[in-house]
Design an enzyme around this catalytic site. Structure first.
Site, short mmCIF file in Angstrom:
data_model
loop_
_atom_site.label_atom_id
_atom_site.label_comp_id
_atom_site.label_asym_id
_atom_site.label_seq_id
_atom_site.Cartn_x
_atom_site.Cartn_y
_atom_site.Cartn_z
N ASP A 62 -1.69 -1.07 5.77
CA ASP A 62 -2.03 -0.62 7.13
C ASP A 62 -3.53 -0.52 7.36
OD1 ASP A 62 -2.14 1.72 5.39
OD2 ASP A 62 -2.40 2.88 7.23
N ASP A 119 0.87 -1.16 0.00
CA ASP A 119 0.00 0.00 0.00
C ASP A 119 0.92 1.23 0.00
OD1 ASP A 119 -2.38 1.57 0.35
OD2 ASP A 119 -1.87 1.73 2.47
N ASP A 167 -0.07 5.18 1.14
CA ASP A 167 -0.27 6.06 2.29
C ASP A 167 -0.35 5.25 3.58
OD1 ASP A 167 -1.58 9.03 1.21
OD2 ASP A 167 -1.44 7.36 -0.18
#
Length: 221
Positions: free
Chosen positions: A172, A12, A14
């Site tokens: 996250d 991922d 961000d």
């Protein structure tokens, strides 16, 4: 830490590779000035920093917004973001070391993000190491976003890695782990990212929980 025997790694963006909360915070508060609304704090932004623009607008404007107003405010947010190159974003500590090691050991890696392409490319311009990614799949690359597995399959094909549990996906957010599992990938939670303290990440079903980026080196090399 148990080593994972695989062929490639996907991330991922961000909250996993790049801490972009500072720029999201600055852009959102600039938008709020235009509407004469009170600023929000960085601490309020961080837990939803990986969730896209709409949750930021919900936080900032509080009252329920119509779909039309949300779309208009989203367009205004993007316009401000594009007018201001990323100044406050930074690679998470250890990420540059990890990506350099992957390149040195010829471990193919790429990025699968829900962030639109036009908001992603300025980060690539700022951080040269991101340009060494073998593939980049953004939120508007296909007709699907995570947690749908289509972006994951697209990235796997770009890395030229056969189907099977031989790619590690690191993210996250729960949707990252869900997308990885649906695409038959091994998964790891980037616990250093934008995860609210009240969330029980043990429930996400990931193969690993990583507390720092450099733990990836113990896992993969």
């Amino acid at each position: 830490m148990r080593q994972w025997q695989g062929k490639g790694v996907l991330f991922d963006l961000d909250g996993t590779l790049v801490d972009t909360a500072g720029d999201l915070h600055a852009v959102l508060n600039q938008l709020l000035v235009q509407y004469q609304r009170p600023a929000v704090s960085l601490e309020q932004i961080i837990p939803i920093g990986s969730d896209g623009i709409y949750p930021l607008l919900d936080l900032a404007f509080e009252a329920p917004l119509s779909a039309e107003n949300k779309q208009r405010l989203r367009a205004e947010f993007i316009a401000i973001y594009q007018q201001n190159p990323p100044r406050h974003s930074r690679l998470f500590s250890g990420i540059e070391e990890v990506l350099a090691a992957f390149n040195e050991h010829h471990i193919p890696w790429g990025i699968v993000t829900n962030k639109p392409t036009k908001l992603t490319l300025p980060l690539f311009a700022k951080y040269q190491v991101l340009k060494t990614a073998k593939t980049l799949v953004c939120g508007d690359t296909l007709g699907f976003k995570k947690p749908h597995p289509a972006p994951m399959h697209h990235a796997r094909a770009a890395l030229n890695i056969d189907q099977g549990n031989n790619i590690l996906y690191v993210g996250d957010a729960k949707r990252d782990i869900d997308a990885g599992i649906r695409a038959d990938m091994h998964t790891a939670i980037a616990a250093w990212g934008y995860i609210h303290a009240t969330v029980n990440i043990q429930d996400w079903g990931a193969g690993h929980i990583l507390r720092a980026p450099t733990e990836l080196l113990q896992l993969t090399i």
